[in-house]
Design a protein around this motif. Structure first.
Motif, PDB file in Angstrom:
ATOM      1  N   PHE A   1       0.835  -1.201   0.000  1.00  0.00           N
ATOM      2  CA  PHE A   1       0.000   0.000   0.000  1.00  0.00           C
ATOM      3  C   PHE A   1       0.870   1.253   0.000  1.00  0.00           C
ATOM      4  CE2 PHE A   1      -2.643  -3.321   1.720  1.00  0.00           C
ATOM      5  CZ  PHE A   1      -3.805  -3.137   0.987  1.00  0.00           C
ATOM      6  N   PRO A   2       0.382   2.333  -0.598  1.00  0.00           N
ATOM      7  CA  PRO A   2       1.201   3.554  -0.664  1.00  0.00           C
ATOM      8  C   PRO A   2       1.289   4.245   0.692  1.00  0.00           C
ATOM      9  CG  PRO A   2      -0.916   3.915  -1.731  1.00  0.00           C
ATOM     10  CD  PRO A   2      -0.886   2.486  -1.327  1.00  0.00           C
ATOM     11  N   ILE A   3       2.073   3.650   1.564  1.00  0.00           N
ATOM     12  CA  ILE A   3       2.313   4.235   2.878  1.00  0.00           C
ATOM     13  C   ILE A   3       3.787   4.640   2.892  1.00  0.00           C
ATOM     14  CG2 ILE A   3       2.352   3.755   5.367  1.00  0.00           C
ATOM     15  CD1 ILE A   3       0.306   1.475   4.715  1.00  0.00           C
ATOM     16  N   PRO A   4       4.113   5.855   3.315  1.00  0.00           N
ATOM     17  CA  PRO A   4       5.533   6.252   3.312  1.00  0.00           C
ATOM     18  C   PRO A   4       6.372   5.285   4.138  1.00  0.00           C
ATOM     19  CG  PRO A   4       4.096   8.114   3.827  1.00  0.00           C
ATOM     20  CD  PRO A   4       3.234   6.898   3.831  1.00  0.00           C
ATOM     21  N   ASN A   5       7.489   4.861   3.587  1.00  0.00           N
ATOM     22  CA  ASN A   5       8.344   3.938   4.327  1.00  0.00           C
ATOM     23  C   ASN A   5       9.776   4.461   4.356  1.00  0.00           C
ATOM     24  OD1 ASN A   5       9.803   2.916   1.939  1.00  0.00           O
ATOM     25  ND2 ASN A   5       7.782   2.090   1.409  1.00  0.00           N
ATOM     26  N   SER A   6      10.628   3.804   5.119  1.00  0.00           N
ATOM     27  CA  SER A   6      11.967   4.334   5.368  1.00  0.00           C
ATOM     28  C   SER A   6      12.853   4.289   4.124  1.00  0.00           C
ATOM     29  CB  SER A   6      12.620   3.567   6.509  1.00  0.00           C
ATOM     30  OG  SER A   6      12.582   2.197   6.216  1.00  0.00           O
ATOM     31  N   ASN A   7      12.443   3.540   3.078  1.00  0.00           N
ATOM     32  CA  ASN A   7      13.251   3.518   1.849  1.00  0.00           C
ATOM     33  C   ASN A   7      12.931   4.682   0.918  1.00  0.00           C
ATOM     34  OD1 ASN A   7      14.358   1.090   2.663  1.00  0.00           O
ATOM     35  ND2 ASN A   7      12.709  -0.074   1.712  1.00  0.00           N
ATOM     36  N   TYR A   8      11.889   5.400   1.216  1.00  0.00           N
ATOM     37  CA  TYR A   8      11.439   6.540   0.390  1.00  0.00           C
ATOM     38  C   TYR A   8      11.103   6.145  -1.044  1.00  0.00           C
ATOM     39  CZ  TYR A   8      12.941   9.255   4.343  1.00  0.00           C
ATOM     40  OH  TYR A   8      13.055   9.741   5.594  1.00  0.00           O
ATOM     41  N   VAL A   9      10.894   4.866  -1.311  1.00  0.00           N
ATOM     42  CA  VAL A   9      10.511   4.436  -2.659  1.00  0.00           C
ATOM     43  C   VAL A   9       9.011   4.165  -2.647  1.00  0.00           C
ATOM     44  CG1 VAL A   9      10.946   2.814  -4.523  1.00  0.00           C
ATOM     45  CG2 VAL A   9      12.736   3.315  -2.892  1.00  0.00           C
ATOM     46  N   TRP A  10       8.316   4.632  -3.677  1.00  0.00           N
ATOM     47  CA  TRP A  10       6.880   4.372  -3.755  1.00  0.00           C
ATOM     48  C   TRP A  10       6.621   3.102  -4.550  1.00  0.00           C
ATOM     49  CZ3 TRP A  10       4.078   6.900  -0.445  1.00  0.00           C
ATOM     50  CH2 TRP A  10       4.434   8.201  -0.056  1.00  0.00           C
ATOM     51  N   GLN A  11       5.370   2.658  -4.512  1.00  0.00           N
ATOM     52  CA  GLN A  11       4.973   1.470  -5.265  1.00  0.00           C
ATOM     53  C   GLN A  11       5.052   1.774  -6.765  1.00  0.00           C
ATOM     54  OE1 GLN A  11       3.547   2.672  -2.584  1.00  0.00           O
ATOM     55  NE2 GLN A  11       4.188   0.981  -1.318  1.00  0.00           N
ATOM     56  N   ASN A  12       5.254   0.708  -7.542  1.00  0.00           N
ATOM     57  CA  ASN A  12       5.311   0.856  -8.986  1.00  0.00           C
ATOM     58  C   ASN A  12       3.915   0.673  -9.569  1.00  0.00           C
ATOM     59  OD1 ASN A  12       5.810   0.768 -11.688  1.00  0.00           O
ATOM     60  ND2 ASN A  12       6.626  -1.323 -11.641  1.00  0.00           N
ATOM     61  N   PHE A  13       3.298   1.794  -9.921  1.00  0.00           N
ATOM     62  CA  PHE A  13       1.911   1.720 -10.403  1.00  0.00           C
ATOM     63  C   PHE A  13       1.829   1.270 -11.862  1.00  0.00           C
ATOM     64  CE2 PHE A  13       1.300   4.210  -6.604  1.00  0.00           C
ATOM     65  CZ  PHE A  13       0.134   3.688  -6.118  1.00  0.00           C
ATOM     66  N   ARG A  14       2.965   0.956 -12.475  1.00  0.00           N
ATOM     67  CA  ARG A  14       2.917   0.410 -13.828  1.00  0.00           C
ATOM     68  C   ARG A  14       2.709  -1.101 -13.795  1.00  0.00           C
ATOM     69  NH1 ARG A  14       7.816   4.375 -14.670  1.00  0.00           N
ATOM     70  NH2 ARG A  14       7.385   4.348 -12.455  1.00  0.00           N
ATOM     71  N   SER A  15       2.729  -1.672 -12.599  1.00  0.00           N
ATOM     72  CA  SER A  15       2.608  -3.118 -12.482  1.00  0.00           C
ATOM     73  C   SER A  15       1.156  -3.527 -12.233  1.00  0.00           C
ATOM     74  CB  SER A  15       3.462  -3.596 -11.311  1.00  0.00           C
ATOM     75  OG  SER A  15       3.065  -4.893 -10.946  1.00  0.00           O
ATOM     76  N   PRO A  16       0.650  -4.510 -13.000  1.00  0.00           N
ATOM     77  CA  PRO A  16      -0.713  -4.992 -12.757  1.00  0.00           C
ATOM     78  C   PRO A  16      -0.868  -5.572 -11.361  1.00  0.00           C
ATOM     79  CG  PRO A  16       0.212  -5.997 -14.733  1.00  0.00           C
ATOM     80  CD  PRO A  16       1.294  -5.191 -14.123  1.00  0.00           C
ATOM     81  N   LEU A  17       0.225  -6.015 -10.765  1.00  0.00           N
ATOM     82  CA  LEU A  17       0.101  -6.576  -9.423  1.00  0.00           C
ATOM     83  C   LEU A  17      -0.308  -5.491  -8.435  1.00  0.00           C
ATOM     84  CD1 LEU A  17       3.171  -8.974  -9.343  1.00  0.00           C
ATOM     85  CD2 LEU A  17       0.807  -9.461  -9.917  1.00  0.00           C
TER      86      LEU A  17
END
Lengths: 474, 177
Positions: free
Chosen positions: A157-173
């Motif tokens: 889920f798009p929750i801020p995390n310590s890696n500062y990387v967001w989810q990849n919304f280009r992925s069907p998963l």
């Protein structure tokens, strides 16, 4: 002049003398409002029957297999499942798609049939929606634990995390995460809105019977519903809109589930027929499950006046229609594999039917294409025991469909040097077996504590609810 | 002075009875009154003169907010805050952002619809004078009621009672506030 012509019967009718086709009766034996209330509430108010405890204990025992399987996986690692190159998606995703698909009939009954004004939905929609929610719960277990380190599942889920990387919304998963969580949430909301008036009925009955504790609990969830028509007006509008948005939702969920496969490049997955084919399959399997659940319920609680032969006929016919669509999709996949002239695609399908997993393929064809064809016959539809057995075949067949799609394509893709053969480990088998227990536990709790049929909606489709005395004024 | 009662309540046994009585109360020009029915009666809104529900406005607003949230969230996350190269695809495109925005449209719309329904109905309201009526439990079972409130400008204890009686209401009682 036009009006008088409309009302006068055309002369031809006297010649051909067509038979009167009465509308199917939805509540048989002309039952009163009180009878409906007493019948449905009586299930909750009565003493817990012995069979319920037996089923509940068995269901808890079966559910413990899932708990054990998952505990072992979390303690050891995802390697305890039989996944290995090249088959890294197998039973987990098969089971996920299987359970999500089962859920779809619930939404179809509650939303699509509501929009189509199919009044026969009223007696089965509550239980079917409950089935949807519990099926989504079972489905969710698999992808969540397949991530391996389940304590990081919130990374989905798009929750801020310590890696500062967001989810990849280009992925069907990632689309799937949103589709399934929205589906689960909206199903619960829809179900709850439908429950409110019935919870108010239970609140008032428990209050009248002097059971303050239960009156308070049901009353809390009934939100102070008092049957005001000014409320009903907003309520009915809200219900209609929820049905209206659940319809594209249910179609989009299985479409997005099919994108998990169709957007990849694996032979046998990379096809445009997947979205409609998955949706038809989902509804097919869901109706199979609705029949599997409702027929015993009807027999145990003597609900023959509410779930009539007409209801069973309707469900069987939808199963037949969607099953035939699924059969058509199988044929069309084969045809396109040949017509598309892609050797890998062609091989994937020959391999499905005649390769090492041919046993699974032919089980699928038998259960999904041949089984529903029996529903053409009225004699079959009227034999409840036979319908129940056929519905089990549908469930089995649809599980095999997902197995065939997922495992055969991965086991033999482009390079023969990287081919393999997948078998499940005992941990996977236990985990899947246990989800039937999880589902049954939830469903048994549902039939014990909540009204299994929407009383208010059932009353609204009886003849005595019609304020115009039966004349057809539409 | 004793507290003013909430209003008068009359009982009806069948759906057509309450339907026709509602037409009479509507025609008499009352504004603050209500029917209590165990299920939504088809056509009663018209008989009562209730206007079309405002729930759709909430739904539309929720849906639009949901769609915009989805699109802007994905743009912010994948193209602005942490641009991530994946397979040479663009950082942002409405195409790949569509499925998630579509789901969020439905999610927000559902919450807005239900929230709007509760707001318009002023629910939850666990205490209401109507719920204190002796036989109100039948109102969610098989009986129908009409309540006319005292705050209605046309309310007059004797004349309102006569109207309800004439409309076929039985067991007419005062509701304590």
């Amino acid at each position: 002049m036009a009006t008088s012509a409309d009302h006068a019967a055309p002369a031809i009718l006297n010649e051909v003398n067509p038979p009167e086709l009465p509308r199917a009766v939805l509540v048989e034996n002309n039952r009163s409002f009180t009878w409906i209330t007493d019948k449905i509430c009586g299930i909750i108010e009565g003493k817990t029957p012995a069979w319920w405890w037996v089923c509940f204990i068995v269901a808890c025992f079966v559910a413990s297999f899932t708990v054990a399987g998952i505990t072992y996986l979390v303690a050891t690692g995802v390697g305890v499942w039989g996944h290995a190159n090249p088959v890294n998606w197998a039973w987990d995703i098969v089971n996920f798609v299987f359970w999500i698909g089962i859920g779809h009939a619930g939404t179809l009954i509650s939303a699509i049939l509501c929009l189509l004004r199919q009044k026969w939905r009223t007696s089965i929609n509550r239980a079917a929606e409950a089935m949807t929610i519990f099926a989504v719960v079972c489905a969710g277990i698999f992808p969540v634990f397949h991530v391996g380190r389940v304590w990081f599942a919130w990374y989905l889920f798009p929750i801020p995390n310590s890696n500062y990387v967001w989810q990849n919304f280009r992925s069907p998963l990632e689309w799937d995460v949103f589709a399934v969580s929205t589906y689960g949430t909206v199903s619960v909301l829809f179900w709850y809105v439908g429950l409110i008036p019935d919870l108010a009925t239970l609140r008032d009955r428990f209050m009248a019977a002097g059971n303050k504790l239960r009156a308070t609990i049901y009353g809390f969830f009934a939100m102070g519903w008092r049957g005001s028509n000014r409320h009903w007006s907003n309520y009915e509008m809200a219900y209609l809109i929820l049905a209206g948005i659940s319809t594209p939702l249910v179609l989009s969920v299985h479409t997005i589930v099919s994108f998990d496969f169709a957007v990849s490049l694996i032979p046998g997955w990379h096809t445009t027929i997947f979205p409609p084919y998955f949706v038809a399959g989902a509804i097919f399997s869901g109706f199979g499950m609705v029949l599997t659940l409702m027929l015993p319920l009807r027999a145990i609680y003597k609900l023959e006046d509410l779930i009539t032969q007409y209801h069973i006929d309707c469900m069987c016919k939808i199963t037949l229609a969607t099953g035939t669509m699924v059969g058509y999709a199988y044929a069309m996949e084969f045809f396109i594999a040949w017509y598309g002239a892609n050797p890998y695609e062609g091989f994937a399908f020959i391999n499905r039917a005649f390769g090492p997993y041919a046993w699974a393929y032919w089980t699928m064809i038998t259960c999904n294409v041949i089984t529903p064809q029996f529903f053409w016959f009225k004699k079959v539809r009227q034999n409840t025991a036979l319908v129940w057995i056929l519905s089990i075949f549908v469930n089995v067949g649809m599980w095999f469909e997902r197995f065939v799609i997922i495992v055969t394509s991965l086991a033999r893709d482009f390079l023969p040097s990287s081919w393999g053969y997948y078998s499940p480990s005992i941990v996977e088998i236990f985990t899947f077996f246990g989800t039937f227990g999880v589902f049954s536990v939830l469903f048994l709790l549902f039939i014990r504590f909540l009204p299994i049929m929407p009383m208010a909606e059932l009353k609204a489709v009886t003849p005595q609810a019609d304020v115009h005395g039966g004349e057809n004024h539409h | 002075m004793a507290a003013q009662p909430h209003g008068l309540i009359a009982t009806f046994e069948t759906a057509p009875e309450v339907y026709h009585a509602a037409e009479k109360v509507r025609d008499a020009g009352y504004k603050f009154w209500d029917c209590i029915t165990p299920f939504p009666i088809h056509g009663l809104d018209k008989a009562m003169g209730v206007k079309r529900s405002n729930v759709p406005k909430f739904s539309l607003t929720g849906g639009i907010i949901g769609f915009c949230t989805g699109m802007s969230m994905i743009w912010f996350m994948n193209a602005f805050d942490y641009p991530l190269v994946v397979g040479g695809k663009p950082y942002f495109s409405p195409m790949f952002a569509f499925p998630v925005s579509y789901e969020l449209t439905i999610l927000f719309c559902a919450f807005a619809t239900i929230g709007g329904m509760f707001f318009l109905n002023r629910l939850p309201m666990h205490y209401h004078p109507v719920l204190k009526h002796d036989t109100i439990h039948r109102g969610m079972d098989d009986q129908f009621f009409i309540v006319i409130e005292t705050r209605d400008p046309k309310f007059d204890a004797a004349r309102t009672r006569a109207l309800l009686e004439k409309a076929g209401g039985k067991d007419i009682k005062e509701l304590e506030a």
